[in-house]
Scaffold this active site. Sequence first.
Site, PDB file in Angstrom:
ATOM      1  N   CYS A 110       0.469  -1.316   0.219  1.00  0.00           N
ATOM      2  CA  CYS A 110      -0.115  -0.091  -0.260  1.00  0.00           C
ATOM      3  C   CYS A 110       1.041   1.402   0.270  1.00  0.00           C
ATOM      4  O   CYS A 110       0.318   2.297  -0.012  1.00  0.00           O
ATOM      5  CB  CYS A 110      -0.550  -0.100   0.477  1.00  0.00           C
ATOM      6  SG  CYS A 110      -2.101  -1.389   1.234  1.00  0.00           S
ATOM      7  N   HIS A 235      -3.754   7.795   2.680  1.00  0.00           N
ATOM      8  CA  HIS A 235      -4.312   5.362   1.725  1.00  0.00           C
ATOM      9  C   HIS A 235      -5.584   5.904   2.617  1.00  0.00           C
ATOM     10  O   HIS A 235      -5.621   6.121   3.806  1.00  0.00           O
ATOM     11  CB  HIS A 235      -3.296   4.628   2.647  1.00  0.00           C
ATOM     12  CG  HIS A 235      -3.156   3.277   1.890  1.00  0.00           C
ATOM     13  ND1 HIS A 235      -4.290   2.703   0.688  1.00  0.00           N
ATOM     14  CD2 HIS A 235      -3.317   2.088   2.969  1.00  0.00           C
ATOM     15  CE1 HIS A 235      -4.409   2.010   0.716  1.00  0.00           C
ATOM     16  NE2 HIS A 235      -3.730   1.066   1.961  1.00  0.00           N
ATOM     17  N   ASN A 265     -10.082  -0.281   0.291  1.00  0.00           N
ATOM     18  CA  ASN A 265      -8.821  -0.734  -0.081  1.00  0.00           C
ATOM     19  C   ASN A 265      -8.283  -0.988  -1.557  1.00  0.00           C
ATOM     20  O   ASN A 265      -8.049  -2.156  -1.519  1.00  0.00           O
ATOM     21  CB  ASN A 265      -8.040  -0.733   0.886  1.00  0.00           C
ATOM     22  CG  ASN A 265      -6.450  -0.635   1.094  1.00  0.00           C
ATOM     23  OD1 ASN A 265      -5.877  -0.546   0.348  1.00  0.00           O
ATOM     24  ND2 ASN A 265      -5.461  -1.845   2.187  1.00  0.00           N
TER      25      ASN A 265
END
Length: 308
Positions: A110, A235, A265
């Site tokens: 990520c 994020h 996500n």
Amino acid sequence: MGSRLLGTGIYLPGDVLTNNDLEKLVDTSDEWITTRTGIKERRIAKEESVLQMAKIAGEEALKNSETDPSDLDAVVVATLTPEKRFPSTACLLQAEISAKGFAFDISAACSGFLYALDLADSMISSGKANKILVVGVERLSEVVDWSDRSTCVLFGDGAGAVVVESSEGPSQILSSKLYSDGKLWDILYADCDGFIKMKGRELFKIAVRSMEEACREAIDEAGLNPRDIDLLIPHQANLRIIRSLAQKLGIPEEKAFINIEKYGNTSAASIPIALHEAIKEGRLRRGDNVLLTAMGGGLTWGAMVLKY
Ligand code: ACO
């Protein structure tokens, strides 16, 4: 010599998987997912390959930057779901868009887009490159165990891209702090040909603490104060993490860009998708101070401040 963001592009698959759809797959509820994560729906790439998504996002970024692919010195792709084991997705993308220079992938889960952007900035600042296409792309639906309710509700597919170019003007990447702690790898990982495994509760606490520290350092290094930040683009992993982070940094929640409800996500694609939408919605204007931050598998994390 520094670097600045020129133009952005995104691709999101048309197929929408809602929380109600997930109720039919695993023992979960829209109420649980919404209150624990902020996610309402996510996009699933049924037809689209990683390369196709990267290509559409990349071409839009090139168009919005008025950049010809032949002007690029490098293509960098951040992904944990590469098209092939090798060559890199970046090399395949380079061929698809007929770009020049060199191409390679970054593996930092990520945090991948932040790592890639930091590297692009370093390569430009050192004079190795003048213009770089940076892409974050994921097809996480292929590494999600659709029978595991603790992870399958969290992730989605998509791509975001940005063209970065050398800049001597006020628009610049001002600071960047990257970290990793490989000893914590088993908190979040996927074996080759395996599914995502995550110790969510443990990760939650580490995520807030480490992103807060990296953000403070990046803001400091940029010679700014948290109150100077016009937009926080975190994020998009969990709405509660984003809220807690903003609160700890003393940045009002209205200054945090949030689109997690639509996409979940999307790992390395999450920040460039948010960047693109923030620009399109007029939330991010030239001259604004932007704080980017991410945390992901590795464990990896970081923060970056830039004057857009
Ligand atoms: N539906 C219903 N119940 C569920 C679900 C679900 N989908 N998933 C878990 N539960 C249950 C658990 O079994 C548990 O039940 P129990 O109390 O009877 O044991 C209960 O809900 C609470 O579970 P927790 O894991 O403690 O829930 P938590 O509030 O921590 O939320 C979450 C879980 C959303 C995963 C959160 O911990 C989180 O967001 N963690 C961080 C994720 C992150 O930041 N990832 C980083 C990037 S990812 C990357 O790099 C690829």
